[in-house]
Design a protein around this motif. Sequence first.
Motif, PDB file in Angstrom:
ATOM      1  N   ASN A 163      -6.049  -8.299  29.672  1.00  0.00           N
ATOM      2  CA  ASN A 163      -6.706  -7.045  29.548  1.00  0.00           C
ATOM      3  C   ASN A 163      -6.440  -6.313  30.891  1.00  0.00           C
ATOM      4  O   ASN A 163      -6.103  -5.236  30.852  1.00  0.00           O
ATOM      5  CB  ASN A 163      -8.238  -7.016  29.300  1.00  0.00           C
ATOM      6  N   ILE A 164      -6.203  -7.094  31.936  1.00  0.00           N
ATOM      7  CA  ILE A 164      -6.309  -6.476  33.355  1.00  0.00           C
ATOM      8  C   ILE A 164      -4.736  -5.974  33.385  1.00  0.00           C
ATOM      9  O   ILE A 164      -4.284  -4.812  33.797  1.00  0.00           O
ATOM     10  CB  ILE A 164      -6.355  -7.388  34.554  1.00  0.00           C
ATOM     11  N   GLN A 180      -2.645  -5.350  30.669  1.00  0.00           N
ATOM     12  CA  GLN A 180      -2.443  -4.133  29.961  1.00  0.00           C
ATOM     13  C   GLN A 180      -2.891  -2.929  30.534  1.00  0.00           C
ATOM     14  O   GLN A 180      -2.238  -1.866  30.428  1.00  0.00           O
ATOM     15  CB  GLN A 180      -3.167  -4.728  28.473  1.00  0.00           C
ATOM     16  N   LYS A 181      -4.102  -2.921  31.067  1.00  0.00           N
ATOM     17  CA  LYS A 181      -4.593  -1.814  31.875  1.00  0.00           C
ATOM     18  C   LYS A 181      -3.729  -1.410  32.983  1.00  0.00           C
ATOM     19  O   LYS A 181      -3.289  -0.138  33.033  1.00  0.00           O
ATOM     20  CB  LYS A 181      -5.976  -2.132  32.264  1.00  0.00           C
ATOM     21  N   THR A 182      -3.092  -2.328  33.395  1.00  0.00           N
ATOM     22  CA  THR A 182      -2.206  -1.854  34.738  1.00  0.00           C
ATOM     23  C   THR A 182      -0.623  -1.109  34.074  1.00  0.00           C
ATOM     24  O   THR A 182      -0.342  -0.186  34.329  1.00  0.00           O
ATOM     25  CB  THR A 182      -1.787  -3.131  35.633  1.00  0.00           C
ATOM     26  N   LYS A 210      -0.555   0.068  31.219  1.00  0.00           N
ATOM     27  CA  LYS A 210      -0.973   1.578  30.528  1.00  0.00           C
ATOM     28  C   LYS A 210      -0.858   2.592  31.932  1.00  0.00           C
ATOM     29  O   LYS A 210      -0.423   3.592  31.675  1.00  0.00           O
ATOM     30  CB  LYS A 210      -2.064   1.603  29.769  1.00  0.00           C
ATOM     31  N   LYS A 211      -1.617   2.290  32.688  1.00  0.00           N
ATOM     32  CA  LYS A 211      -1.780   3.147  33.832  1.00  0.00           C
ATOM     33  C   LYS A 211      -0.321   3.422  34.490  1.00  0.00           C
ATOM     34  O   LYS A 211      -0.211   4.645  34.955  1.00  0.00           O
ATOM     35  CB  LYS A 211      -2.603   2.591  35.003  1.00  0.00           C
TER      36      LYS A 211
END
Length: 401
Positions: free
Chosen positions: A330-331, A333-335, A337-338
């Motif tokens: 999850n971390i 993926q968030k990175t 996307k950011k």
Amino acid sequence: MGKSTRNQKKDRLQANHEAEETYSAVPHTLVFHRGQVGKNVGQLIIDIRKVMEPYTAVSLKVRKKNVLKDFVAIAGPLGVTHFNIFSKTPTSINMRVARLPKGPMLHFQVTKYCLIKDVVSSLKKHRMHEEQFKYHPLLILNNFGQDGMHIKLMATMFQNMFPSINVHKISLNTIKRCVLLSYNSESEEIEFRHYSLKVVPVGVSRGVKKLMQERFPDMNKFEDISELLMKGANLSESEAEQDEEHNVTELPQVYSGRGNMASQQSAVRLTEIGPRMTLRLMKIQEGMGEGNVIYHSMISKTEEEIQEILKRKEAKIKEKEERRKKQEQNIAQKTEKKEEHRKKSLEGIKKKRAEAEEDSEVEDPGAQDGQGADAESDDEAEYYRQAVGEEPEEGDCSSFT
């Protein structure tokens, strides 16, 4: 003269080096408490530190905010091998003995205890002085040779807490105290006792002993000095009762005290100096109190129950590992996307910049002063903040100029 000085320095360094190696090779124990224990248990901790001298921290200070990990962290650099941890509940006093760094940990209940001051005050004449605590006590285990994994593990733990001795090399003058641990198989309790040791010559009257101690005896009752040396009537009943076959031995070395010569008969006398405790083993746990319970005095499990507990623990560990991996994904993926959002925002800024340049060329070709460029740069920075939600880094906006 100079050569002698160099040799003295060399010998001194060698002696210091050997002393450091010897000191680091012996076990060291920290005695402390966890939680509120009260005044009496606090004094018991101080008394146990006295027993473990000189290989313990006598003036160890414990703060409320300290946790067990703090003590484990400092144990390695200080050469600490064992913990002796006291705690108190509304119904019992507990003592944990742990082997560093990976355990096991033995949990005891202190059913009875008596402080040094109480033991000494009950004696007519105590024998305790600071010279005795310069050397470690001699450990004596009684009745620990029985069957049972927990009994053998207790014996091994206690043996490793005290320095081992070489009977062929040890100096008898370093043995001033002894610790007795006696196991009662019927009650399953351990009696802890601490004694001061004294050696006296056998078959010598009190008058002769006074002469040995450079004290002149009272001879008013004697007609001749030979009576002082020949008659044994002056031997006290208490001394006569103590010196029997069970405590009389032949000394292999000269021992401190007048009359204790090698190859001569002398009596070994013990005087209890405290503290004393009665201990009951409750459980044995792997690790530093966080592993599997390998023995419990009140709970016994079948092999099937033990396997079921192990399976549940393995399932919990596996579930925890899966949650950790999912969190890492999850971390990531968030990175990602950011980063994509940041790139799109930069492309939008670049596109807007290009459109602004085209419009300015149509309106006022070839004329852009510094103030206009600064205003556009401020507009781009504000747009970046609104689009990305962060402050622009140096070069993010200016690179499009």
